[in-house]
Design a protein around this motif. Sequence first.
Motif, PDB file in Angstrom:
ATOM      1  N   VAL A  24       0.698  -1.230   0.121  1.00 57.34           N
ATOM      2  CA  VAL A  24       0.010  -0.036  -0.185  1.00 57.34           C
ATOM      3  C   VAL A  24       0.746   1.131   0.446  1.00 57.34           C
ATOM      4  CG1 VAL A  24      -1.321   1.878   1.254  1.00 57.34           C
ATOM      5  CG2 VAL A  24      -2.009  -1.290   1.055  1.00 57.34           C
ATOM      6  N   PHE A  25       0.564   1.871  -0.984  1.00 60.71           N
ATOM      7  CA  PHE A  25       1.830   3.578  -1.201  1.00 60.71           C
ATOM      8  C   PHE A  25       0.652   4.209  -0.077  1.00 60.71           C
ATOM      9  CE2 PHE A  25       3.569   6.669  -3.646  1.00 60.71           C
ATOM     10  CZ  PHE A  25       4.554   6.490  -3.011  1.00 60.71           C
ATOM     11  N   MET A  26       1.224   5.199  -0.200  1.00 59.02           N
ATOM     12  CA  MET A  26       0.677   7.316  -0.004  1.00 59.02           C
ATOM     13  C   MET A  26       1.729   7.878   0.030  1.00 59.02           C
ATOM     14  SD  MET A  26      -0.075   5.081   4.323  1.00 59.02           S
ATOM     15  CE  MET A  26      -1.023   3.569   4.534  1.00 59.02           C
ATOM     16  N   GLY A  27       1.451   8.815  -0.902  1.00 64.26           N
ATOM     17  CA  GLY A  27       1.594   9.885  -1.351  1.00 64.26           C
ATOM     18  C   GLY A  27       0.820  10.865  -1.887  1.00 64.26           C
ATOM     19  N   THR A  28       1.561  12.156  -2.028  1.00 60.88           N
ATOM     20  CA  THR A  28       0.395  13.066  -2.747  1.00 60.88           C
ATOM     21  C   THR A  28       1.187  13.913  -4.028  1.00 60.88           C
ATOM     22  OG1 THR A  28      -0.651  13.096  -0.596  1.00 60.88           O
ATOM     23  CG2 THR A  28      -0.389  14.985  -1.889  1.00 60.88           C
ATOM     24  N   PRO A  29       2.017  14.329  -3.104  1.00 57.36           N
ATOM     25  CA  PRO A  29       3.009  14.995  -4.806  1.00 57.36           C
ATOM     26  C   PRO A  29       3.713  14.195  -5.994  1.00 57.36           C
ATOM     27  CG  PRO A  29       3.887  15.715  -2.728  1.00 57.36           C
ATOM     28  CD  PRO A  29       2.946  14.435  -2.791  1.00 57.36           C
ATOM     29  N   GLN A  30       4.062  15.900  -6.488  1.00 61.80           N
ATOM     30  CA  GLN A  30       5.313  15.363  -7.926  1.00 61.80           C
ATOM     31  C   GLN A  30       5.986  14.338  -6.930  1.00 61.80           C
ATOM     32  OE1 GLN A  30       4.144  15.573 -11.210  1.00 61.80           O
ATOM     33  NE2 GLN A  30       6.037  13.608 -11.336  1.00 61.80           N
ATOM     34  N   PHE A  31       6.895  14.524  -6.132  1.00 66.80           N
ATOM     35  CA  PHE A  31       7.770  14.398  -5.030  1.00 66.80           C
ATOM     36  C   PHE A  31       7.611  12.662  -5.126  1.00 66.80           C
ATOM     37  CE2 PHE A  31       9.736  12.104  -1.717  1.00 66.80           C
ATOM     38  CZ  PHE A  31      11.272  12.625  -1.774  1.00 66.80           C
TER      39      PHE A  31
ATOM     40  N   GLN B 161      -3.482  12.570  -0.575  1.00 70.35           N
ATOM     41  CA  GLN B 161      -4.854  13.025  -0.597  1.00 70.35           C
ATOM     42  C   GLN B 161      -5.450  13.798  -1.190  1.00 70.35           C
ATOM     43  OE1 GLN B 161      -4.033  14.565   2.679  1.00 70.35           O
ATOM     44  NE2 GLN B 161      -2.884  15.903   3.277  1.00 70.35           N
ATOM     45  N   PRO B 162      -6.986  14.392  -0.551  1.00 73.78           N
ATOM     46  CA  PRO B 162      -8.189  14.536  -1.612  1.00 73.78           C
ATOM     47  C   PRO B 162      -8.204  15.541  -2.485  1.00 73.78           C
ATOM     48  CG  PRO B 162      -8.748  14.899   0.373  1.00 73.78           C
ATOM     49  CD  PRO B 162      -7.315  14.849   0.832  1.00 73.78           C
ATOM     50  N   ASP B 163      -8.862  15.614  -3.517  1.00 71.23           N
ATOM     51  CA  ASP B 163      -8.560  16.621  -4.796  1.00 71.23           C
ATOM     52  C   ASP B 163      -8.804  17.709  -4.589  1.00 71.23           C
ATOM     53  OD1 ASP B 163      -8.463  14.065  -6.477  1.00 71.23           O
ATOM     54  OD2 ASP B 163     -10.578  14.307  -7.629  1.00 71.23           O
ATOM     55  N   ARG B 164      -8.279  19.012  -4.694  1.00 72.50           N
ATOM     56  CA  ARG B 164      -8.509  20.604  -4.074  1.00 72.50           C
ATOM     57  C   ARG B 164      -8.476  21.427  -5.430  1.00 72.50           C
ATOM     58  NH1 ARG B 164      -8.666  19.324   0.960  1.00 72.50           N
ATOM     59  NH2 ARG B 164      -7.132  17.611   1.976  1.00 72.50           N
TER      60      ARG B 164
ATOM     61  N   PRO C 131      -6.909  16.345  -9.582  1.00 72.79           N
ATOM     62  CA  PRO C 131      -6.193  15.516  -8.303  1.00 72.79           C
ATOM     63  C   PRO C 131      -5.418  15.835  -8.875  1.00 72.79           C
ATOM     64  CG  PRO C 131      -6.879  15.119 -10.768  1.00 72.79           C
ATOM     65  CD  PRO C 131      -7.555  16.174 -10.654  1.00 72.79           C
ATOM     66  N   THR C 132      -4.412  14.773  -7.436  1.00 74.83           N
ATOM     67  CA  THR C 132      -2.891  14.772  -7.340  1.00 74.83           C
ATOM     68  C   THR C 132      -2.313  13.715  -7.616  1.00 74.83           C
ATOM     69  OG1 THR C 132      -2.577  12.491  -5.518  1.00 74.83           O
ATOM     70  CG2 THR C 132      -3.639  15.054  -4.507  1.00 74.83           C
ATOM     71  N   PRO C 133      -0.897  14.197  -8.525  1.00 72.00           N
ATOM     72  CA  PRO C 133       0.183  14.376  -8.661  1.00 72.00           C
ATOM     73  C   PRO C 133       0.099  12.375  -8.580  1.00 72.00           C
ATOM     74  CG  PRO C 133       1.006  15.771  -8.248  1.00 72.00           C
ATOM     75  CD  PRO C 133      -0.260  15.887  -7.673  1.00 72.00           C
ATOM     76  N   VAL C 134       0.141  11.605  -7.303  1.00 78.23           N
ATOM     77  CA  VAL C 134      -0.045  10.520  -7.268  1.00 78.23           C
ATOM     78  C   VAL C 134      -1.525   9.955  -7.480  1.00 78.23           C
ATOM     79  CG1 VAL C 134       0.065   9.007  -5.172  1.00 78.23           C
ATOM     80  CG2 VAL C 134       1.618  10.697  -5.482  1.00 78.23           C
ATOM     81  N   LYS C 135      -2.708  10.368  -7.643  1.00 82.85           N
ATOM     82  CA  LYS C 135      -3.667   9.727  -7.865  1.00 82.85           C
ATOM     83  C   LYS C 135      -3.609   9.615  -9.247  1.00 82.85           C
ATOM     84  CE  LYS C 135      -8.246  10.665  -8.008  1.00 82.85           C
ATOM     85  NZ  LYS C 135      -9.616  11.194  -7.944  1.00 82.85           N
TER      86      LYS C 135
END
Length: 321
Positions: free
Chosen positions: A6-13, A35-38, A48-52
């Motif tokens: 299970v992977f957890m992340g949000t930004p381009q990093f 993280q939720p779409d902002r 959506p986040t880059p990870v999504k």
Amino acid sequence: MKTKIVFMGTPQFSVGILQALIDSPEYDVIAVLTQPDRPVGRKRVLTPTPVKETAVAANIPVLQPEKLVGSQELVEIIEMQPDLMITAAYGQFLPTKLLNAAKVGAINVHASLLPKYRGGAPIHYAVMNGDAQTGVSIMYMVKEMDAGDVLSKATLTILDSDNTGTLFEKLSVLGRDLLLETLPSLIDGTNVATPQDPAGVTFSPTIKPEEEELDFAQPARAVFNHIRGLYPFPIAHTQIKGIRTKIQQAHLVEDITTDLAAGTVVKKAKHDLWIAAGDGHVVAIDELQPAGKPKMDITAYLNGHAHFTEGDQVITNEQGN
């Protein structure tokens, strides 16, 4: 049998790290938490986040709780019984019962050389503080923030040409490679993790709005580091002739010193605006954005500010006096 992750992340990093796990034949990314779409931009488009975006392209289930603690998504992840949980700049607290649900372990790819710069803005602080090196640490996640034993580290030299944006890109690649190198020893039980030295602990909390203001009374290198440490976000600012102005890019003028007061124009030419700092050295502004105006290079800016002359103290806010 593939290792279930299970992977957890949000930004381009986080994207390159996730993509490497997806592409590897040894691992099966069974779900992604982000993280939720902002709303983004002036039109506030829900984005959506880059990870999504990466997970959706790979047909991986995506979970986006506004708050993970107490959520149905937390229950779902625990029920998946993953072998590994891997985070990389996710942005939420992970409860202990979730960490304990990973059969092999829950680990984090953190963009600093721990125990230095625990917290959410390690890259910003490394640049703003003028560090010669930064790096990536992979450590076990525990209840205390970024305090787990370290499985591996890799270092990276910070160049004068770097800013927070370029280091995000470089450290993402470094973190990706270090993770792939570390995972086999973690999975087979041969990795010997190292406890962090409490004496070396420092923190890198989220940048506060008041920390975005430049202080030209500081040495020139400190001003330069502040500018590049806050680029491309949240961006440093000052008052130029009373107008709040964001400073995106600058460089140091080598081998030039001045007796002029901090915030004073040392040189104004078609392509140059040099400003005195508090130590008598000079910062050259390359790109900026006055309030209500578009971002522009220094040539375009000076075309509209012919009233500037050498010797004018143009930065006269409280810090720049």
